[in-house]
Scaffold this active site. Sequence first.
Site, PDB file in Angstrom:
ATOM      1  CG  ASN A 167      -2.217   1.102   1.108  1.00 19.98           C
ATOM      2  OD1 ASN A 167      -2.791   1.112   0.231  1.00 19.98           O
ATOM      3  ND2 ASN A 167      -1.632   2.008   2.070  1.00 19.98           N
ATOM      4  CE1 TYR A 171      -3.135   6.902   4.577  1.00 17.59           C
ATOM      5  CE2 TYR A 171      -0.502   6.075   4.009  1.00 17.59           C
ATOM      6  CZ  TYR A 171      -2.475   6.232   4.075  1.00 17.59           C
ATOM      7  OH  TYR A 171      -2.424   4.894   3.585  1.00 17.59           O
ATOM      8  NE  ARG A 172      -1.559  15.851  10.739  1.00 16.16           N
ATOM      9  CZ  ARG A 172      -3.252  15.427  10.383  1.00 16.16           C
ATOM     10  NH1 ARG A 172      -3.453  16.374   9.264  1.00 16.16           N
ATOM     11  NH2 ARG A 172      -3.830  16.047  11.942  1.00 16.16           N
ATOM     12  CD1 TRP A 185      -1.520   5.887   7.857  1.00 11.01           C
ATOM     13  CD2 TRP A 185      -0.570   4.357   8.685  1.00 11.01           C
ATOM     14  NE1 TRP A 185      -0.378   4.624   7.317  1.00 11.01           N
ATOM     15  CE2 TRP A 185       0.205   4.208   7.983  1.00 11.01           C
ATOM     16  CE3 TRP A 185      -0.334   3.665  10.554  1.00 11.01           C
ATOM     17  CZ2 TRP A 185       1.076   3.074   8.624  1.00 11.01           C
ATOM     18  CZ3 TRP A 185       0.825   2.515  10.507  1.00 11.01           C
ATOM     19  CH2 TRP A 185       1.437   2.581   9.475  1.00 11.01           C
ATOM     20  CD  GLU A 228      -2.467   2.688  -3.222  1.00 11.88           C
ATOM     21  OE1 GLU A 228      -1.055   1.564  -2.871  1.00 11.88           O
ATOM     22  OE2 GLU A 228      -3.477   3.078  -2.640  1.00 11.88           O
ATOM     23  CG  ASP A 277      -6.221  18.446   8.574  1.00  7.27           C
ATOM     24  OD1 ASP A 277      -6.129  18.695   6.951  1.00  7.27           O
ATOM     25  OD2 ASP A 277      -5.685  17.863   9.380  1.00  7.27           O
TER      26      ASP A 277
HETATM   27  C1  LIG Z   1      -1.872  16.627   0.699  1.00  4.34           C
HETATM   28  C2  LIG Z   1      -2.603  15.302   1.181  1.00  4.34           C
HETATM   29  C3  LIG Z   1      -2.530  15.031   2.437  1.00  4.34           C
HETATM   30  C4  LIG Z   1      -3.120  14.170   3.266  1.00  4.34           C
HETATM   31  N1  LIG Z   1      -2.923  14.019   4.734  1.00  4.34           N
HETATM   32  C5  LIG Z   1      -3.754  12.883   4.884  1.00  4.34           C
HETATM   33  C6  LIG Z   1      -3.084  12.417   6.435  1.00  4.34           C
HETATM   34  O1  LIG Z   1      -2.797  13.447   7.061  1.00  4.34           O
HETATM   35  N2  LIG Z   1      -3.743  11.539   6.859  1.00  4.34           N
HETATM   36  C7  LIG Z   1      -4.445  10.619   5.511  1.00  4.34           C
HETATM   37  O2  LIG Z   1      -5.647   9.356   6.391  1.00  4.34           O
HETATM   38  N3  LIG Z   1      -5.037  10.703   4.509  1.00  4.34           N
HETATM   39  C8  LIG Z   1      -4.037  12.064   3.935  1.00  4.34           C
HETATM   40  N4  LIG Z   1      -4.476  11.597   3.185  1.00  4.34           N
HETATM   41  C9  LIG Z   1      -5.172  11.877   1.972  1.00  4.34           C
HETATM   42  C10 LIG Z   1      -5.039  10.204   1.873  1.00  4.34           C
HETATM   43  O3  LIG Z   1      -4.146  10.246   0.858  1.00  4.34           O
HETATM   44  C11 LIG Z   1      -5.406   9.281   0.177  1.00  4.34           C
HETATM   45  O4  LIG Z   1      -7.167   9.151   0.929  1.00  4.34           O
HETATM   46  C12 LIG Z   1      -5.273   8.066   0.289  1.00  4.34           C
HETATM   47  O5  LIG Z   1      -6.221   7.584  -0.823  1.00  4.34           O
HETATM   48  C13 LIG Z   1      -4.646   6.997   1.344  1.00  4.34           C
HETATM   49  O6  LIG Z   1      -4.257   6.088   0.337  1.00  4.34           O
HETATM   50  P1  LIG Z   1      -5.004   4.441   1.030  1.00  4.34           P
HETATM   51  O7  LIG Z   1      -6.278   4.690   0.874  1.00  4.34           O
HETATM   52  O8  LIG Z   1      -4.093   3.777   0.259  1.00  4.34           O
HETATM   53  O9  LIG Z   1      -4.977   4.852   2.930  1.00  4.34           O
HETATM   54  C14 LIG Z   1      -4.124  13.524   1.998  1.00  4.34           C
HETATM   55  C15 LIG Z   1      -4.437  13.741   0.719  1.00  4.34           C
HETATM   56  C16 LIG Z   1      -3.308  14.770   0.105  1.00  4.34           C
HETATM   57  C17 LIG Z   1      -3.448  14.633  -1.152  1.00  4.34           C
END
Ligand SMILES: Cc1cc2nc3c(=O)[nH]c(=O)nc-3n(C[C@H](O)[C@H](O)[C@H](O)COP(=O)(O)O)c2cc1C
Length: 499
Positions: A167, A171-172, A185, A228, A277
């Site tokens: 995966n 995530y920040r 997460w 991805e 945020d």
């Molecule tokens: C700039 C940016 C910051 C993000 N920060 C977070 C975050 O801190 N935590 C989170 O869960 N998703 C965050 N997201 C959204 C996830 O990257 C997005 O939902 C992604 O599909 C998660 O992947 P996953 O479903 O494989 O876990 C962010 C997206 C962007 C574009």
Amino acid sequence: MRDLREWIALLEREGELVRVAAEVDPDLEVTEIADRTVKAGGPALLFESLKGARHPLLINQFGTERRMCLAFGVERLDDVARKVSDVLEMQPPQGLMDKVRGLQKLKSIADSRPQKVRRGPVHEIVLEGDDVDLALLPVQRCWPGDPAPFITLPAVITKDPRNGNRNVGMYRMQVVDRNTTFMHWQIHKDGRADWLATDGRIPVAVALGLDPVTAYSASAPLPKHIDELMLAGFLRGEPVELVQGVTVDLEVPAHAEIVLEGYIERDELGTEGPFGDHTGYYTAPEPFPVFHITAMTMRRDAVYPSIVVGKPPQEDAWLGKATERIFLPAIRATVPEIVDYDLPIAGAFHNCCIVSIKKAFPGHAHKVMHAIWGLGMLSLTKSIVVVDAHVDVHDYAQVLFYAGANVDPKRDVVIAEGPLDHLDHAPERQFVGGKLGIDATAKLPEEGARPWPEEIEMSAEIRDLVDRRWAEYGLESIPGAGNGRLGQTLRSLRQLQRR
Ligand SMILES: Cc1cc2nc3c(=O)[nH]c(=O)nc-3n(C[C@H](O)[C@H](O)[C@H](O)COP(=O)(O)O)c2cc1C
């Protein structure tokens, strides 16, 4: 594009990047500059001298539609969607040419798989143990209420301990000390599911500074079983090259600028946040897992990538718009009556979805609302407006017209309940709350409507006549009126009717 450097060179050739030589502070100052630049539709910024850090910082690489299109090598983001729908809508071939084309498409999927290589520039510098130091990087503290700097544009790599599937997510990560961060997460995310599936510690690698398509792919809401990096390979037209991590059993992008390797324990949590945020508000402090860094590997002169989120519009708007366009074919594969949809940037994406449908039966708009509330990450959508097929969902004035004209609030408003975005501060309880659906389609008698009146439209002959004669009237100075928007609307209506 193979890496961030090729991307920076392209941005520079296209006049889309400005280098800033003056020393700036990653503590708040970069945010203020980036915020003003993004809102002015300005260029990507490469800060070359940052207070207290060794590495340059790239920001606003995704901040306009043009740059997003450059990243994908297309004229319009819909062209990327076309590539996806080409594969999704493959039919059994008829005739030799069709077979050849089909094979080419299958090959493009086969070639998308990441490729393992023995060495990569990401290992030019390897810092392990006590040498790991996040202070080398110009990590931004973004907003005044943030308690610490946050890494904001990472591609976080894990493997599902149950089946080994990779995966990658964005995530920040709040910096705790020189070799520790939190990992944000959220509860609906696949990275978190990987972590929860382990009973001990999970290895984690964080890639920073990637080619733009791979960086985008980390933010793409793919189903859990799809890698991805495979999407990145497919969209780039060449596989992402990976090398073995130095201290973790994970493969990492060979051409990344920086990789942080380490682990997260199943039961170790710390208090993360607050953080300014993408909701436009600070999200409250909450327990999140702790990431321990065992190695920091880099290219020589590595460039650190960053992004600021906050009140829209911000740079992430265009990552979101890319997802909106790229995922339309997949959404239509599941809910084929959907013609188009729009997630307004000002609605911070999850707050509002406008969708147009080919309405075929009473209650159809309600069916589509519930389908969206059951569809992947779109299930978190708070409000939905459904319009008829001929309405341009990207033209908010048109949408407002139909939402006003076609709606009896007593009959056409649906209030439902369901899961909401982790970060939504409005509902009474975190994670669940109300949903609003507005059926702005023309109503059928079975839906309790009186005979529906005819919409006012000028006849095609008169429009064509006026188009042809516009110059004769001496009215060329009226911008856009000549042939323009009315003729165009009519053309797109005709196109829709032909589909
Ligand atoms: C700039 C940016 C910051 C993000 N920060 C977070 C975050 O801190 N935590 C989170 O869960 N998703 C965050 N997201 C959204 C996830 O990257 C997005 O939902 C992604 O599909 C998660 O992947 P996953 O479903 O494989 O876990 C962010 C997206 C962007 C574009």
